[in-house]
Enzyme design. Structure first.
Site, short mmCIF file in Angstrom:
data_model
loop_
_atom_site.label_atom_id
_atom_site.label_comp_id
_atom_site.label_asym_id
_atom_site.label_seq_id
_atom_site.Cartn_x
_atom_site.Cartn_y
_atom_site.Cartn_z
N THR A 46 0.85 -1.20 0.00
CA THR A 46 0.00 0.00 0.00
C THR A 46 0.88 1.24 0.00
OG1 THR A 46 -1.87 -1.09 1.08
CG2 THR A 46 -1.73 1.29 1.33
N GLN B 277 -0.45 -9.16 -5.82
CA GLN B 277 -0.98 -10.53 -5.94
C GLN B 277 -0.05 -11.42 -6.74
OE1 GLN B 277 -3.54 -12.05 -4.52
NE2 GLN B 277 -4.13 -10.21 -3.39
N ALA C 92 5.71 -8.36 0.12
CA ALA C 92 6.35 -9.53 0.73
C ALA C 92 5.33 -10.44 1.40
CB ALA C 92 7.39 -9.08 1.76
N THR D 276 13.80 4.80 10.53
CA THR D 276 14.86 3.80 10.65
C THR D 276 14.48 2.56 9.84
OG1 THR D 276 15.37 4.58 12.87
CG2 THR D 276 16.22 2.42 12.27
N CYS E 268 -10.14 -6.67 3.20
CA CYS E 268 -9.60 -5.32 3.35
C CYS E 268 -10.66 -4.50 4.02
CB CYS E 268 -9.24 -4.80 1.96
SG CYS E 268 -9.40 -3.07 1.76
#
Lengths: 383, 383
Positions: free
Chosen positions: A74, A183, A204, A241, A328
């Site tokens: 996203t 996807q 990932a 970071t 979602c």
């Protein structure tokens, strides 16, 4: 995953692979240093981060300097689309794009490239809505609802022709092709030169890597406006970071999935065919999406008039986990616009089931699941 | 961490605590489900996420519906500040704020509340730069360079008076106090009612939690404009599949640190005093920051004319890891503006050392480190 349950919603989430976790673990408590720190520990963390970047770059056949690690797909999509649109111009997005893409263009002028009833978006359909001031086209490699694989290389080719036209006419507006590969990260070709894309977002967590870690690849020379400035990490596009363990896991997951994909795709394709054979016996069941160009383990079906939410709750009791659509928060209580985009009626849309197979899926599981699905639908129909 | 090295840069990064990792591990490969999924697995993930939220809320003495999990403190700060400033109005930030805060206000009109030479920012200093159209004041609980703890409750009280004034004058511009609690998450009071803040950003990775996970707490009734829309997770402010393992780890790390903080702060304070005694023997060494109001394990010193970068490289060879300043890509080759903000000359700023102690720090380590620091400085001075 509990032993009894059968998970068939890999499009929503995948478990972290144990090899991936193993690769990450060193960077949690041992090499935990800030990669910007000036001592050996910091350099070790920096090296691990840069190795992870190279590993992703190799999968993409790209330079590692063009690979950015993000906090999820996203965010990758936001950095790409908002980064291009902030300086002005129109966007074009596919009719079946994920809420992550739709959300980005909400504050900018945009047009929709229509999909056919299989969820397939042709270059012609995209061409129709490109205007002289369109700066970015965003079409997913494959959509999350139907798993339809888009002809992205052909779309890229068409976009090249538009660019050529613009040059001829003296129109200096740049035009870029972004693709949401969320996807597809685990199963499709990702070599950027073959895809022809200018920007690519990867996820990932959909290919057995860690959650809230993603990648954005940006072609050389494309300048993105950062959403917000900050510590200046990741070429100034993703301040904060760096999540070294996450980047290491992300790279490992993507490269593992890409190495496995030929064999795994064949296996998933066979399993999908088997499942489909079982389900086709159900009266009134219609298979959605493209009959050939689809993700190997992705099956979307509908039965007009069925209350698929109730079917899913029945299946849940049997320990079979499938979805009504893209999981979602934005879709809670709302239909995914992708369903309407392929011309489904409300009765068809509400009778939708999305079944997505993955690495732990077996034929035996599908046999049990198919029986459970049939029974649940029968019960819903009062049979 | 290698056995030989002595890590004294806990302000830059902390290792993931083993208990925290243990709490997270279930959510990597077992309860890995998408919290938005409609079946039992999804509900288990959602429950874990909401428990984590409650755990953080309890630490803050706040409602859990006002706790948002983010992908790190930088993102928390962005969601807070950009979310308030997008609809117009001025910002006020402290002179020693982190790049994450400075970066947010770069695109918006803002003014700086001056710090004194100890890095201390008084309510009066903040008051001076508040205008009739200031909508947000952002002052860290403690800054990352000097570790000076700010009088946030007093600033909050002053802001309340300004609000009262505005109401009297019919000025309807809202005024909010945000605080970046990144450096303070592990050691300072976080009860929002005692702090008096309206928004609070926290950082898991600075208190032995996972990297790239943070918290934003937003007082009831404050409406933030989302940076970008998307899947709509986390009240629409942080779209993307939730990082359940990260949230669980974040909550565990924060609540553990807060439980331990009375004892641990005393221990760190004693260690800091011991270290300071050793270092005060160094000719020309000046202690920076507030002599009393500082983070318990944070020590900032300078020696005018010293090349602190070279000292750090020498120490690196000895396996002693300390910093020149906030470890952050934005500061590479640049001085942290906080150094100038407290009136340090370039020669003083370049002679700065930041030493920050943490949970694994021992007196023996500090004895060795202090000797190494003295030797490195002597060598630099050609002694």
């Amino acid at each position: 995953m509990s032993q009894e349950s059968i998970y068939l919603d890999y499009a929503a989430a995948t478990p972290l692979d144990s090899t991936v976790l193993e690769a990450m673990i060193l960077y949690f408590s041992d090499v935990f240093y800030n990669p910007s720190a000036p001592y050996e520990g910091g350099r070790l963390a920096r090296d691990a981060l840069e190795s992870a970047r190279s590993e992703v770059a190799q999968v993409l056949g790209a330079k590692s300097t063009n690979v950015i690690f993000t906090a999820g797909a996203t965010e990758s999509i936001q950095i790409a689309l908002v980064g291009l649109l902030k300086s002005g111009g129109y966007a074009v997005i596919g009719a079946t794009e994920h809420a992550a893409v739709r959300g980005c263009v909400r504050d900018f002028p945009s047009r929709i490239a229509l999909a056919d009833n299989r969820g397939y978006i042709t270059p012609e359909s995209v061409r129709k809505v490109i205007q002289d001031d369109t700066v970015v086209v965003s079409i997913a490699l494959a959509d999350s609802e139907f798993g339809t694989v888009q002809p992205i290389a052909d779309i890229a080719h068409m976009i090249n022709l538009v660019r050529h036209d613009r040059r001829e006419k003296g129109n200096k507006t740049p035009l870029y092709l972004h693709s949401d590969g969320s996807q597809a990260t685990g199963s499709l070709e990702l070599k950027t030169s073959r895809l022809g894309v200018d920007l690519l977002s990867l996820n990932a967590s959909k290919c057995y890597g860690p959650k809230q870690v993603g990648v954005l690849w940006v072609r050389n020379g494309i300048v993105l406006e950062p959403l917000v400035s900050g510590g200046g990490q990741e070429r100034g596009l993703r301040s904060g970071t760096e999540n070294v363990a996450g980047a290491v896991g992300c790279a490992k997951a993507i490269s593992m999935a890409q190495t496995m994909r030929y064999d795994e795709n064949r296996r998933l394709q066979e399993l999908r065919t088997y499942l489909l054979q079982q389900l086709e016996q159900i009266d009134g069941l219609v298979v959605d999406g493209h009959p050939k160009k689809h993700l190997p383990g992705h099956l979307h079906v509908h039965i007009s008039g069925l209350d698929s939410e109730r079917v899913i709750y029945r299946l849940d009791i049997d320990g079979v986990y499938i979805a009504t659509g893209a999981a979602c928060a934005a879709n809670k209580g709302k239909r995914n616009p992708a369903l309407e985009a392929v011309g489904m009626t409300p009765a068809e849309a509400d009778g939708s089931l999305r079944i997505s197979l993955g690495r732990s899926t077996t034929k035996q599981q599908l046999e049990i699941a198919a029986r459970a699905i049939k029974r649940a639908i029968d019960l819903e129909r009062g049979l």
